[in-house]
Design a protein around this motif. Structure first.
Motif, PDB file in Angstrom:
ATOM      1  N   CYS A  60      13.112  -8.266   9.780  1.00  0.00           N
ATOM      2  CA  CYS A  60      13.275  -9.931   9.410  1.00  0.00           C
ATOM      3  C   CYS A  60      12.633 -10.262   8.103  1.00  0.00           C
ATOM      4  N   ASP A  61      11.315  -9.910   7.944  1.00  0.00           N
ATOM      5  CA  ASP A  61      10.570 -10.360   7.033  1.00  0.00           C
ATOM      6  C   ASP A  61      11.093  -9.635   5.744  1.00  0.00           C
ATOM      7  N   LYS A  63      13.989  -8.426   5.019  1.00  0.00           N
ATOM      8  CA  LYS A  63      15.458  -9.071   4.571  1.00  0.00           C
ATOM      9  C   LYS A  63      15.109 -10.438   3.842  1.00  0.00           C
ATOM     10  N   LYS A  64      14.358 -11.128   4.354  1.00  0.00           N
ATOM     11  CA  LYS A  64      13.962 -12.300   3.654  1.00  0.00           C
ATOM     12  C   LYS A  64      13.592 -12.190   2.253  1.00  0.00           C
ATOM     13  N   LYS A  65      12.764 -11.131   2.023  1.00  0.00           N
ATOM     14  CA  LYS A  65      12.119 -10.849   0.820  1.00  0.00           C
ATOM     15  C   LYS A  65      13.222  -9.983  -0.102  1.00  0.00           C
ATOM     16  N   PRO A  67      16.917  -9.665  -0.130  1.00  0.00           N
ATOM     17  CA  PRO A  67      18.170  -9.763   0.364  1.00  0.00           C
ATOM     18  C   PRO A  67      19.451  -8.808  -0.094  1.00  0.00           C
ATOM     19  N   ASP A  71      23.641  -6.498   5.212  1.00  0.00           N
ATOM     20  CA  ASP A  71      23.803  -6.872   6.618  1.00  0.00           C
ATOM     21  C   ASP A  71      24.213  -5.567   7.741  1.00  0.00           C
TER      22      ASP A  71
END
Length: 79
Positions: A60-61, A63-65, A67, A71
């Motif tokens: 999750c971390d 993916k935030k950093k 993009p 998916d």
């Protein structure tokens, strides 16, 4: 390294190695070589079987950093 009152390192060296390894595998998911992607995905799934909570947090971390990570790849890891 900062030591806590219980004479244990504040950061577990094993944890940082685990994080580093996981992040390198996540980086490999964006590789151009399909074999590298498949091996990284397989390795991440094996790690997620043993440490699911940690992997979910890292993914999750990450993916935030980052993009750009697709998916569908995230969905496979998080299933």
């Amino acid at each position: 390294m900062f030591e806590n009152p219980f004479n244990k390192p504040a950061i577990d060296p094993g944890c940082t190695r685990f994080l580093d390894s996981t992040l390198r595998l996540l980086d490999a998911l964006n590789d151009k070589d399909e074999t590298v992607k498949a091996m990284a995905e397989s390795s991440l799934l094996k790690i997620a079987d043993k440490k699911p909570d940690e992997v979910i947090l890292f993914v999750c971390d990450y993916k935030k950093k980052n993009p750009k990570l697709a998916d569908p790849i995230i969905a496979v890891i998080l299933r």
